[in-house]
Design an enzyme around this catalytic site. Structure first.
Site, PDB file in Angstrom:
ATOM      1  N   GLU A   1      67.924 -42.581 -77.317  1.00  0.00           N
ATOM      2  CA  GLU A   1      68.148 -44.023 -77.508  1.00  0.00           C
ATOM      3  C   GLU A   1      67.580 -44.509 -78.843  1.00  0.00           C
ATOM      4  OE1 GLU A   1      69.897 -46.544 -75.827  1.00  0.00           O
ATOM      5  OE2 GLU A   1      70.729 -44.627 -75.273  1.00  0.00           O
TER       6      GLU A   1
ATOM      7  N   HIS B   1      75.419 -41.915 -80.990  1.00  0.00           N
ATOM      8  CA  HIS B   1      75.208 -40.936 -79.923  1.00  0.00           C
ATOM      9  C   HIS B   1      76.143 -39.731 -80.110  1.00  0.00           C
ATOM     10  CE1 HIS B   1      72.315 -42.718 -77.188  1.00  0.00           C
ATOM     11  NE2 HIS B   1      73.046 -43.799 -76.935  1.00  0.00           N
TER      12      HIS B   1
ATOM     13  N   HIS C   1      75.702 -47.981 -82.503  1.00  0.00           N
ATOM     14  CA  HIS C   1      74.812 -47.250 -81.587  1.00  0.00           C
ATOM     15  C   HIS C   1      75.590 -46.183 -80.808  1.00  0.00           C
ATOM     16  CE1 HIS C   1      71.492 -47.035 -78.509  1.00  0.00           C
ATOM     17  NE2 HIS C   1      72.517 -46.774 -77.705  1.00  0.00           N
ATOM     18  N   GLU C   2      76.749 -46.540 -80.296  1.00  0.00           N
ATOM     19  CA  GLU C   2      77.538 -45.589 -79.501  1.00  0.00           C
ATOM     20  C   GLU C   2      78.082 -44.458 -80.372  1.00  0.00           C
ATOM     21  OE1 GLU C   2      77.199 -45.722 -76.477  1.00  0.00           O
ATOM     22  OE2 GLU C   2      76.480 -47.778 -76.291  1.00  0.00           O
TER      23      GLU C   2
HETATM   24 ZN   LIG Z   1      72.553 -45.541 -75.984  1.00  0.00          ZN
END
Ligand SMILES: [Zn+2]
Length: 255
Positions: free
Chosen positions: A187, A129, A125-126
């Protein structure tokens, strides 16, 4: 002088059209400086089983990401990335990735990720981003909002504490206060891409549902980057479930 450059591109995997206003190369260089500063005040943990796990999971994810990007003609997006994965000794349940592949995982996250696969969900997830250049989008917006966006020389702007704070805030770095939550769009995008990155790295993406449920039950103590108000916990879990069949295709392929 570096001017705002308007570069249109599409985010990998989701294919969302985006306009990056800042040169990514400048953000990589500023991120590197901030990362070094951060690690000076928060020395990384070394040579423990946990620190090794963070590095191993990060290595597998970054290898999978590089492979995917090169195969899909998007290799340029991560050109110049020099991945680093550091564990820091902080009780917060937090993690983030700055431009250039500079990742930090906080020790307080590990009781919630439980195992390697859970950690891969957060790190995927990071990393997503950063690969999706969400920090670039956020930083452009914040600079413009602060009235310092036009004709900004990013090379010297690093001396400006306001610009430094905007950079940190754009990448979700910092203590509990004053860090902007990523938008719902960012997100959800990071969740989807992260599932695929974790799956491609050989981790079962299905563990994401239980992980976000554990985060959700943690209640008010949620850290900034993993703040789940955008999207709401229930929406997030529904979105993850809806996207799971797509993510699983990458898991089967890779395993
Ligand atoms: Zn996030």
């Amino acid at each position: 002088m570096v001017m705002l450059v308007s570069a249109c591109s599409r985010v990998p995997i989701t294919k969302r059209k985006q306009v990056n206003l800042l040169p990514e190369s400048e953000l990589m260089s500023m991120s590197l400086t901030s990362y070094r500063d951060f690690l000076k005040s928060n020395p990384p943990v070394n040579n423990t089983a946990e620190a090794t796990m963070v590095k191993n999971v990060g290595q597998k994810i970054s290898t999978a990401v590089s492979h995917y990007m090169n195969q899909n003609g998007q290799g340029k997006r991560i050109q110049g990335y020099a991945w680093e994965f550091n564990l820091v000794n902080s009780p917060e349940a937090n993690a983030w990735c700055m431009s250039g592949g500079k990742v930090v995982v906080y020790k307080g996250l590990l009781p919630l990720t439980l195992d390697e696969a859970g950690l891969a969900i957060v790190m995927g997830h990071e990393v997503a981003h950063a690969v999706a250049r969400h920090g670039n989008e956020r930083m452009s917006q914040q600079l413009i909002a602060a009235g310092i966006g036009i004709g900004l020389d990013l090379g010297t702007a690093q001396q400006n504490p306001q610009v430094r704070n905007i950079l940190l805030s754009s990448y979700g770095v910092g203590s509990t206060l004053g860090v902007l939550a990523y938008s719902r769009t960012h997100e959800t995008e990071a969740d989807k891409m992260g599932l695929i990155f974790a799956a491609m790295a050989g981790y079962d993406p299905q563990v994401a549902v239980a992980f976000w449920q554990r985060m959700s039950s943690k209640g008010g103590a949620k850290p900034p980057e993993l703040l789940s108000t955008h999207p709401s916990d229930q929406t997030r879990i529904k979105n993850l479930r809806d996207f799971m069949p797509t993510a699983l295709k990458y898991y089967k392929k890779g395993s």
